[in-house]
Design a protein around this motif. Structure first.
Motif, short mmCIF file in Angstrom:
data_model
loop_
_atom_site.label_atom_id
_atom_site.label_comp_id
_atom_site.label_asym_id
_atom_site.label_seq_id
_atom_site.Cartn_x
_atom_site.Cartn_y
_atom_site.Cartn_z
N ILE A 150 0.86 -0.89 -0.15
CA ILE A 150 -0.44 -0.06 -0.21
C ILE A 150 0.50 1.57 0.06
CG2 ILE A 150 -1.81 1.94 1.03
CD1 ILE A 150 -3.02 -1.19 1.60
N ILE A 151 1.87 0.92 0.63
CA ILE A 151 2.65 2.73 0.59
C ILE A 151 4.08 2.38 -0.25
CG2 ILE A 151 4.42 3.33 2.08
CD1 ILE A 151 3.22 2.04 4.84
N ASP A 152 3.66 1.60 -0.94
CA ASP A 152 4.68 1.51 -2.41
C ASP A 152 3.23 2.01 -3.32
OD1 ASP A 152 7.18 0.99 -0.46
OD2 ASP A 152 7.44 -1.37 -1.84
N PHE A 153 2.93 1.61 -3.17
CA PHE A 153 2.23 1.58 -4.65
C PHE A 153 0.63 2.76 -4.76
CE2 PHE A 153 -2.00 1.37 -7.02
CZ PHE A 153 -1.86 1.14 -8.27
N PHE A 154 0.43 3.70 -3.52
CA PHE A 154 0.00 4.60 -3.28
C PHE A 154 0.80 5.61 -3.66
CE2 PHE A 154 -3.22 2.10 -2.61
CZ PHE A 154 -4.60 2.41 -3.31
N ASN A 155 1.14 6.32 -4.26
CA ASN A 155 2.30 7.67 -4.12
C ASN A 155 1.86 8.04 -5.20
OD1 ASN A 155 3.44 6.12 -6.21
ND2 ASN A 155 5.72 5.96 -5.69
N TYR A 156 0.83 8.44 -5.34
CA TYR A 156 0.34 9.88 -6.47
C TYR A 156 -0.12 10.98 -5.94
CZ TYR A 156 -0.37 5.47 -9.46
OH TYR A 156 0.11 4.20 -10.37
N PRO A 157 0.20 12.11 -6.77
CA PRO A 157 -0.43 13.45 -6.13
C PRO A 157 -2.10 13.37 -5.93
CG PRO A 157 1.23 13.80 -8.17
CD PRO A 157 0.29 11.76 -7.99
N GLY A 158 -1.78 13.53 -4.41
CA GLY A 158 -3.68 13.54 -4.15
C GLY A 158 -3.98 12.03 -3.01
N ALA A 159 -3.09 10.92 -3.68
CA ALA A 159 -2.98 10.02 -3.15
C ALA A 159 -1.52 8.73 -2.66
CB ALA A 159 -3.31 9.01 -3.85
N ASN A 160 -0.87 10.17 -1.71
CA ASN A 160 0.35 10.05 -1.54
C ASN A 160 0.84 9.42 0.09
OD1 ASN A 160 3.26 9.86 -1.71
ND2 ASN A 160 3.39 11.94 -1.46
N VAL A 161 0.65 7.57 0.49
CA VAL A 161 0.42 7.53 1.34
C VAL A 161 2.01 7.00 2.25
CG1 VAL A 161 -0.09 5.20 2.55
CG2 VAL A 161 -1.60 5.86 0.82
N ILE A 162 2.14 7.28 2.78
CA ILE A 162 4.06 7.59 3.80
C ILE A 162 3.65 6.81 4.70
CG2 ILE A 162 4.14 9.93 2.43
CD1 ILE A 162 4.02 10.93 5.68
N GLY A 163 2.70 6.39 5.50
CA GLY A 163 2.52 5.00 6.34
C GLY A 163 1.77 4.76 6.79
#
Length: 192
Positions: A78-91
């Motif tokens: 989840i942390i690696d995949f969702f790194n889009y602007p507006g969906a940036n999961v960092i932890g």
């Protein structure tokens, strides 16, 4: 005087009004940016299914020996995949049933965010959090608190809801059953 004449010359040579040139440039830029945005949003489900297939294969082959291994792999995914602007999961904080809680890049306690639905929160640090309950039918399977950086798109709730519904909940249910079934078989072998 020269600048007015040159703009008038463009109008005579090209057959267009001067205001049409900047308007067409701005219109082209808006179309390109909108196209990139929609391509990114529309390609997420396809990319998600392709990248999550590795985890689904491991679930089908029952290679997870503990729920903790599955939970860690899903959290990292989840942390690696969702790194889009507006969906940036960092932890986040991840708590799946029959697993120890797994925390990555988060100092937040998941208990104070519990809810029946996917809910967004603004944290004191300025970051955002999205609480995601995991359930299949009437079985509670756990929950996640995703820590986000920057603003989140309104469509992110729908994307994460689909991820939980179409990918995560049934795989987690299979892992929990597989691990408990294999644990019971191992216990029987030790008793014999």
């Amino acid at each position: 005087m020269w600048s007015i004449g040159s703009w008038y010359g463009i109008e005579l040579l090209m057959g267009v009004s001067v205001w049409q040139i900047p308007a067409s440039i701005i219109g082209t830029l808006i179309a390109v940016v909108s196209g990139i945005y929609f391509y990114t949003i529309l390609s997420i489900p396809y990319k998600l299914s392709r990248k999550f297939d590795h985890i689904k294969d491991k679930v089908a082959l029952e290679t997870y020996t503990s729920c903790d291994d599955f939970q860690k792999e899903v959290a990292d995914f989840i942390i690696d995949f969702f790194n889009y602007p507006g969906a940036n999961v960092i932890g986040g904080n991840f708590h799946f049933n029959n697993c120890k809680s797994y925390t990555k890049n988060s100092g937040e306690e998941i208990l104070k965010f519990r809810s029946n639905t996917i809910t967004k929160f603004k944290l004191k640090s300025g970051k955002r959090a999205v609480y995601v309950p995991i359930r299949i039918a009437n079985h509670e399977l756990g929950d996640m608190l995703l820590i986000m950086e920057g603003p989140t798109l309104p469509i992110f709730n729908d994307i994460i809801a689909d991820f939980e519904n179409y990918f995560l909940d049934d795989q987690l249910y299979h892992v929990i059953n597989s691990v408990s079934r294999n644990g019971a078989e191992n216990k029987k072998e030790l008793d014999i």
